[in-house]
Enzyme design. Structure first.
Site, mmCIF file in Angstrom:
data_model
loop_
_atom_site.group_PDB
_atom_site.id
_atom_site.type_symbol
_atom_site.label_atom_id
_atom_site.label_comp_id
_atom_site.label_asym_id
_atom_site.label_seq_id
_atom_site.Cartn_x
_atom_site.Cartn_y
_atom_site.Cartn_z
ATOM 1 N N CYS A 249 -12.048 -22.579 -20.648
ATOM 2 C CA CYS A 249 -13.707 -21.636 -20.160
ATOM 3 C C CYS A 249 -13.401 -20.276 -18.405
ATOM 4 O O CYS A 249 -12.392 -19.728 -19.281
ATOM 5 C CB CYS A 249 -14.692 -22.263 -19.910
ATOM 6 S SG CYS A 249 -15.863 -21.449 -20.292
ATOM 7 N N HIS A 334 -14.912 -26.003 -24.697
ATOM 8 C CA HIS A 334 -14.325 -27.568 -23.579
ATOM 9 C C HIS A 334 -13.903 -28.059 -24.629
ATOM 10 O O HIS A 334 -14.365 -29.158 -25.106
ATOM 11 C CB HIS A 334 -15.228 -28.229 -22.992
ATOM 12 C CG HIS A 334 -16.205 -27.167 -22.364
ATOM 13 N ND1 HIS A 334 -16.563 -27.692 -21.370
ATOM 14 C CD2 HIS A 334 -16.892 -26.370 -22.300
ATOM 15 C CE1 HIS A 334 -16.329 -25.856 -20.082
ATOM 16 N NE2 HIS A 334 -17.090 -24.881 -21.278
ATOM 17 N N GLU A 336 -13.135 -31.244 -23.098
ATOM 18 C CA GLU A 336 -14.000 -32.664 -23.185
ATOM 19 C C GLU A 336 -15.645 -33.731 -23.800
ATOM 20 O O GLU A 336 -15.482 -34.142 -24.202
ATOM 21 C CB GLU A 336 -14.335 -32.954 -21.861
ATOM 22 C CG GLU A 336 -15.349 -32.334 -21.118
ATOM 23 C CD GLU A 336 -14.972 -31.201 -20.949
ATOM 24 O OE1 GLU A 336 -15.465 -30.144 -21.257
ATOM 25 O OE2 GLU A 336 -13.765 -30.631 -21.788
#
Length: 364
Positions: A249, A334, A336
């Site tokens: 990001c 992202h 995750e």
């Protein structure tokens, strides 16, 4: 519960009436919206929302409550919250408190009863919008830009070390996470893959990192305009050229800037958990979790040294970069995915696999 009228006053001239939830604190911020149907706790605690008033477009917020382990930071950093309607009686076996208790505990200025669809249309039509949560409909927002020092407000100020408890068949890789406003789930993902993690302040020098001697570097997500951190470009470039690097990001944008690319602001950003991204290396389309208002300018990427690895299906913006000769990879989304789909978790697995192999050779 006695309802008290509040207002969201925008710099566009629009005034939206709602009701206060929790503290009656006036606050200003950049207006953004998130389209995720779940994950409001993670959104509210994501440091990338620092300085912003977040609109949740899903109509009911708080229906499964809040718990003690899904927060992405020690405390929320967002300026304020706008929702359609709060659920005061959540149903979930892990729920420990309600949305009302959450906004009271952290003193988050919040309005409900707002027409979030109308507000989202205003943001989509006008682009960069600033607003003020207030009790006075004539109380105009004064804020008209992103805070240039916002990253310093959310980054750690001293080094923090985390040890994995996961067994591995190889020497445990050691990752330095440069904190520009990192999410706890990034650290947890690395720990679960058998890595030890050292979190360092966003402006840690390459000399200090060399003393730590990590196997890999991860540049985290974070808030604000990436160009406000241009003073770190030389340091970031040297770090990425010295270690296996993954940027996520804001970290992705900062790596690109450090290597000569440019960034630009999106009309209204990508924030949600269902953004389609095409992996140009495999041809597959992945559903991703995203939260950003800026992107790398495609035309500024140095094709001699970099390959665009991922693009956004909706607007063709840059979603990932790979260096041709150095161990540097970056993604705008992202991996995750907390909250969100796990389509891209393999990016962590690939990164850890590469630095684990490197570490095994070093210890052989």
């Amino acid at each position: 519960m006695m309802e008290k009228t509040g207002y969201l006053v925008l710099n566009t001239g629009d005034v939206l009436e709602g009701k206060w939830l929790g503290p009656l604190n006036a606050v200003e911020g950049e207006m953004v919206f998130n389209t995720a149907m779940t994950g409001y706790q993670e959104v509210m605690t994501d440091p990338s929302y620092a300085g912003q008033i977040v609109t949740m477009t899903y109509p009911l917020i708080g229906n499964y409550g809040f718990n003690e382990f899904d927060s992405e930071s020690i405390k929320p950093s967002l300026s304020g919250l706008i929702i359609s309607y709060p659920c005061h009686t959540p149903e979930h076996y892990q729920s420990t408190f309600t949305i009302l208790e959450m906004v009271k505990k952290y003193q988050i200025p919040t309005l409900y009863g707002i027409d979030t669809r109308a507000l989202t249309r205003i943001i989509r039509d006008k682009g960069e919008v600033y607003g003020k949560i207030t009790s006075d409909p004539k109380d105009l927002p004064q804020k008209q830009s992103v805070d240039q020092d916002i990253v310093a407000q959310v980054s750690v100020t001293e080094m923090k070390q985390y040890k994995t408890t996961m067994p591995t068949s190889y020497p445990k890789p050691h990752v330095v996470l440069m904190d520009f406003g990192y999410k706890h789930s990034i650290t947890n993902s690395l720990l679960n893959l058998g890595c030890d993690v050292t979190v360092v302040p966003y402006n840690t020098s390459v000399e200090a990192i060399r003393k730590i001697d990590p196997d890999g570097i991860l540049l985290s997500n974070g808030p604000g305009n990436p160009e406000d951190l241009n003073h770190l470009a030389t340091n970031i470039k040297e770090i990425t050229e010295s270690f296996h690097t993954l940027g996520i990001c804001l970290g992705h944008q900062l790596v690109a800037l450090a290597h000569g690319a440019k960034t630009k602001k999106l009309p209204y950003g990508h924030r949600g958990s269902n953004h389609p991204v095409k992996d140009l290396l495999t041809g597959k389309v992945l559903i991703t979790s995203q939260n950003h208002g800026y992107v790398v300018d495609m035309d500024s990427v140095d094709e001699k040294n970099w390959k665009v690895s991922h693009v956004n299906v909706n607007d063709r913006s840059v979603e990932g970069l790979v260096h041709h000769s150095k161990h540097i990879k970056t993604v705008q989304f992202h991996p995750e995915a907390h909250p969100g789909p796990i389509d891209t978790h393999n990016i962590f697995e690939q990164f850890v696999g590469e630095i684990a192999t490197k570490g095994a050779k070093q210890h052989a």
